[in-house]
Design a protein around this motif. Structure first.
Motif, short mmCIF file in Angstrom:
data_model
loop_
_atom_site.label_atom_id
_atom_site.label_comp_id
_atom_site.label_asym_id
_atom_site.label_seq_id
_atom_site.Cartn_x
_atom_site.Cartn_y
_atom_site.Cartn_z
N LEU A 1 0.84 -1.19 0.00
CA LEU A 1 0.00 0.00 0.00
C LEU A 1 0.88 1.24 0.00
O LEU A 1 1.71 1.44 0.88
N LYS B 1 -9.11 2.32 0.77
CA LYS B 1 -9.87 1.68 -0.30
C LYS B 1 -9.65 0.17 -0.27
O LYS B 1 -10.61 -0.62 -0.35
N GLU C 1 -5.05 4.73 -0.52
CA GLU C 1 -5.05 3.38 -1.09
C GLU C 1 -5.34 2.34 0.00
O GLU C 1 -6.04 1.36 -0.24
#
Length: 959
Positions: free
Chosen positions: A91, A99, A96
């Motif tokens: 990540l 999500k 990000e």
């Protein structure tokens, strides 16, 4: 390809078909083709129809992530149990991360709901998977944000330089691994030690670092984005609640719970579990907090708080009209949890098996402990499963945090169908039956103090007199109520109430004391000697002034108070045992078990079950469990003797059985300890070549209250054998340390005193001999060096613990030694001389000069004279009558002498009657804490029979 909806309720078919079409519309061509091919499989088609019909939330997630279902099926995870959740993505940013976490959560939510609604997973599996999902998401987010924050502020360290990590403690359902489909998660953030960050752009205090980290963690999981949320987080259970800091260190946590922790927080902490961060440190913290949650004694002091909680639950149901709420309403999930946690708070300190987070495990433990009957546990278990499955079906509909029964026809149809019913009415009828069962058990738990005919509070003004501390008025009332020793009662009671200990008590403790004493006075009024009985119990009251939960136990259970008075009225020995060990008051709660003792197999099984609940490395707890077991069962024996449910011979049998069972477990614990230190010995794979031989009272199955144990340890292993552990020792050293460990466990004083006092002087060469003899050395000593008195002692010797093979060999050797040919005249002279020396040494009333009294054990014609005659008879006659070596107790040896024609029936019965009579008086004297002396007139006939037999057997020219 059309969806297979013929198994779906008619009311839901249209929605299921529409959801199917919209799912296909959301797919790419490749995905659409996959789904159309997949439904050609009947099982898959039926399961897909189920979730599309019964869960609008599942449909919405699948429409957003149609590939997730495809990937799950391809990986074989859609139908299967998945004990671990993989997350391998790198990540790059917090956005990000957020999500990815939401898509990760949604993917597994799809799998869990699919399995739950299609009954591919039971309730426990569903709640476990949801909890595992929450644990994984917390750890992923925490690891990411710690790295990001440490890059900016540096790594947090303690003042001594130790790296620090946040500890996430889960409470409630997540703590117990019982999360539901739409549950929020209750968390507490903490960290081990104060200090500062090191190596960052700016240096900050550890608390500041971890507060910022906690805030970022909450934002990552709790905030709703276009992808939804991960888990709603609730931090209100932390110390000081919403007004307190988001994160505090371990010292502050411990100080808070020690100084300010309330009963509801004890209740909440039952399910606490470290779920992310430094989990090892978190578990250490929770272990340190255990004394706050679980008191070491039976904690009846919590009952009033629980009763108040119960009242709040009732009032909340009525005020908020929660009857349609299957969690909070009457007969709902919360009431099942409350029942279990009540027992955990009251008894968890004494029963480690109740220190468990999972509700169903606790219910089964309560069944094992006989705290709840089997039908109650069965009804609660089934009801809990039904209610939790209903909860999941309700929440699966729209992924809402609700436990309210639906009102819309379609939602009702979905719930009833998923739960296995044809229609709503059938489902609701079953639900009501389960809730009625739960309500009945909920009402029964911590009910108001039992109404008992045994103790009815009088109208005497005891409480006013105690509060006024008016000595003269209290004395007058006591005398009017018929109390003997009224002056002493008034003096001691008021001295206690005006003493420093009571003055320093918290107000609630004083209230309990002033509530209890009038009940005690009323209860004692019916005793044989009310004043004497009260004075016997008063030391117990003084002993528990700092632990007034025991007074609550007696206030809450009038039957227990009645039994306390009855037993203490009959026996000062019992009152002293209870004063020394108030924890034994718990035994008074159940009249059925108090006045009955299990057989030896039952004793062994009960102790094994208790020890299995204790971690193997917690030797202190094991030793305490052994002591409690012994004390509790000896109390039961004494109580049973007092009420007449156990005859004399059974009393000694049970006291001996208790000792044997304890010794077996002590040997087992000692063996495990020495084996852990030194490894295994060759030759011990099949059976332990070690035995514990009991002599004296235990050997003769004639143990009394407070008897010590005469023991000898024997092993049968070559001295050249060496253990295979990290610290190897030879066989002789190994078994010597085994014996030393056993003596340590038996002799050490703990909070419950000493297990047994052990006397090892009967081993070969006495105190100067080896602690543990080899079988060969023991045999050689007995054949070549043992004195006659040592062979006399061998008459009452038997193996009480250890390997069966060596025990059999010892039995053969004993019989062989006792059966040796002996010169009867010389033997008789040695036995008589030894008896005379014993009398001189003990300075007893051997001649019976005081005509008015008789010493039961050492007096002329007493117990020891019978024992010496029996021993002489065995040593003199066993060479011709081997049957005489079979038994070790005097009664059966006397019966064997009669069977062999060495005693007439009248002679044998006379000695047996005398022996039983004397021992009966000895038991009675023990319970009365008196010396074993009785008026001679009461045993004149039995004593004369013994003297006549002594003259016949033991006087030269008469035998």
């Amino acid at each position: 390809m059309a969806l297979l909806v013929d198994t779906v309720p008619e009311l839901l078919r249209e929605d299921a078909t529409r959801n199917w079409q919209q799912l296909l519309e959301a797919c790419s061509d490749e995905q659409r083709s996959w789904y159309e091919n997949a439904v050609e499989n009947t099982d898959f088609a039926q399961r897909l129809a189920c979730v599309l019909a019964a869960s609008q939330a599942w449909f919405e997630l699948a429409r957003q992530q149609p590939q997730a279902v495809i990937d799950l099926q391809a990986a074989g995870q859609l139908d299967a149990d998945q004990p671990e959740l993989a997350f391998d993505r790198e990540l790059a940013s917090a956005a990000e991360l957020d999500k990815a976490l939401r898509r990760f959560r949604n993917r597994h939510w799809l799998r869990i709901v699919w399995r739950d609604l299609n009954r591919l997973a039971d309730t426990t599996a569903t709640t476990r998977d949801l909890s595992l999902l929450a644990d994984r998401c917390l750890q992923l987010a925490l690891d990411y944000h710690h790295r990001e924050l440490a890059a900016e502020w540096g790594e947090p360290h303690s003042r001594s330089g130790e790296p620090q990590r946040l500890v996430v403690i889960a409470m409630g359902k997540l703590g117990a691994c019982e999360l539901n489909l739409s549950s929020d998660i209750d968390l507490i953030f903490t960290y081990p030690e104060s200090g500062e960050t090191v190596g960052g752009v700016r240096q900050v205090d550890n608390q500041q670092f971890f507060i910022k980290l906690g805030q970022r963690l909450i934002a990552s999981l709790d905030q709703r984005t276009a992808d939804g949320f991960v888990f709603r987080m609730d931090m209100r259970l932390r110390p000081y609640g919403q007004s307190g800091p988001l994160v505090i260190n371990f010292d502050a946590m411990e100080e808070y719970y020690q100084d300010q922790g309330r009963e509801w927080e004890r209740y909440a902490m039952i399910k606490a579990r470290a779920v992310a961060g430094d989990i090892d440190a978190g578990e250490r913290l929770l272990a340190d907090l255990k004394p706050f949650v679980y008191r070491r004694y039976i904690d009846f002091s919590v009952i009033e708080a629980l009763r108040e909680m119960k009242g709040m639950i009732r009032r909340e149901v009525k005020r908020r009209q929660l009857q349609d709420n299957i969690k909070l309403g009457s007969g709902g999930i919360r009431e099942v949890e409350f029942i279990a946690q009540c027992f955990q708070l009251v008894r968890g300190g004494r029963e480690p098996g109740l220190q468990e987070r999972r509700l169903l495990v606790v219910l089964n433990e309560l069944l094992e402990l006989e705290q709840l009957p089997q039908d109650a546990v069965q009804e609660l278990t089934v009801a809990y499963g039904f209610l939790r499955d209903s909860e999941h079906a309700i929440q699966a509909w729209l992924d809402r945090q609700t436990q309210h029964l639906p009102k819309e026809p379609k939602e009702r149809a979905a719930l009833a169908w998923v739960m296995g019913f044809d229609d709503w009415d059938a489902y609701y009828m079953a639900l009501e039956q389960h809730r009625e069962n739960v309500t009945a058990h909920f009402e029964a738990v911590i009910a108001d103090p039992e109404e008992s005919d045994e103790i009815e509070l009088s109208e005497r003004p005891w409480e006013d007199l105690l509060h006024s501390a008016d000595h003269a008025s209290l004395l007058a009332e006591l005398e009017d109520a018929g109390f003997d020793e009224a002056e002493e009662i008034a003096r001691l009671t008021l001295a206690m109430l005006e003493g420093g200990t009571v003055k320093r008590m918290q107000s609630i403790g004083r209230e309990r004391l002033y509530d209890f004493l009038p009940r005690l006075l009323d209860a004692c009024a019916d005793a044989q000697l009310p004043g004497r009985c009260y004075l016997r119990i008063l030391p117990l009251v003084e002993a528990v002034l700092r632990r007034t939960a025991y007074l609550v136990l007696l206030i809450e259970n009038p039957g227990a108070l009645s039994r306390l008075v009855r037993l203490c009225d009959a026996s000062p020995w019992i009152s002293r045992q209870l004063s020394r060990n108030p924890v034994l008051l718990d035994e008074l709660l159940n009249e059925d078990t108090l006045y009955s003792v299990p057989d030896k197999d039952g004793l062994y099984s009960e102790l094994r079950q208790q020890l299995l609940r204790i971690p193997g490395d917690d030797q202190e707890a094991q030793m305490e469990a052994l002591r409690y077991f012994k004390l509790a069962h000896i109390l039961r024996v004494a109580a049973s003797e007092i009420v007449g449910t156990l005859p004399l011979m059974k009393v000694s049998d049970y006291l001996s059985a208790i000792a044997e069972v304890v010794l077996s477990h002590v040997l087992e614990l000692a063996w495990q300890d020495i084996q852990a230190r030194h490894g295994n010995l060759p030759g011990c794979e099949q059976e332990l070549p070690f035995v514990v031989v009991a002599y004296g009272k235990l050997g003769g199955l004639e143990l009394s209250y407070g008897s010590d144990l005469d023991l000898v340890f024997i092993h049968d292993l070559e001295g050249s054998a060496v253990s295979d552990g990290k610290r190897p020792v030879d066989g002789a050293t190994f078994f010597t340390r085994l014996g030393q460990r056993m003596i340590h466990i038996l002799n050490t004083n703990t909070g419950l005193g000493q297990l047994y006092e052990v006397d090892m002087r009967l081993r070969p060469s006495g105190n100067s001999g080896l602690l543990v003899s080899s079988f060969r050395a023991f045999e050689e000593y007995q054949r070549t060096s043992a004195w006659t008195w040592e062979h006399q002692a061998l008459v009452r010797a038997r193996v009480v613990a250890g390997g069966e093979g060596l025990a059999a060999r010892f039995g053969e050797l004993r019989a062989n030694l006792l059966s040796q040919q002996r010169d009867e005249a010389a033997l008789r002279e040695e036995v008589v001389v030894m008896r005379d020396r014993m009398r001189e040494h003990l300075s007893s009333d051997a001649a019976g000069k005081k005509n008015e009294s008789f010493e039961l054990k050492q007096g002329l014609g007493g117990i020891v004279d019978i024992e010496f005659m029996v021993q002489y008879a065995v040593l003199a006659q066993a060479c011709r009558y081997p049957l005489l070596t079979r038994y070790t107790d005097n009664i059966r040896i006397l019966e064997s002498l009669q069977a062999e024609g060495l005693l007439s029936e009248s002679q044998a019965l006379a000695l047996i009657d005398a022996y039983k009579t004397f021992r009966s008086f000895v038991h009675r004297s023990s319970l009365q804490e008196e010396k074993g002396v009785v008026p001679l007139a009461e045993v004149m006939e039995q004593r004369q029979q013994v003297l006549d037999q002594w003259q016949h057997w033991m006087v030269p020219g008469e035998a």
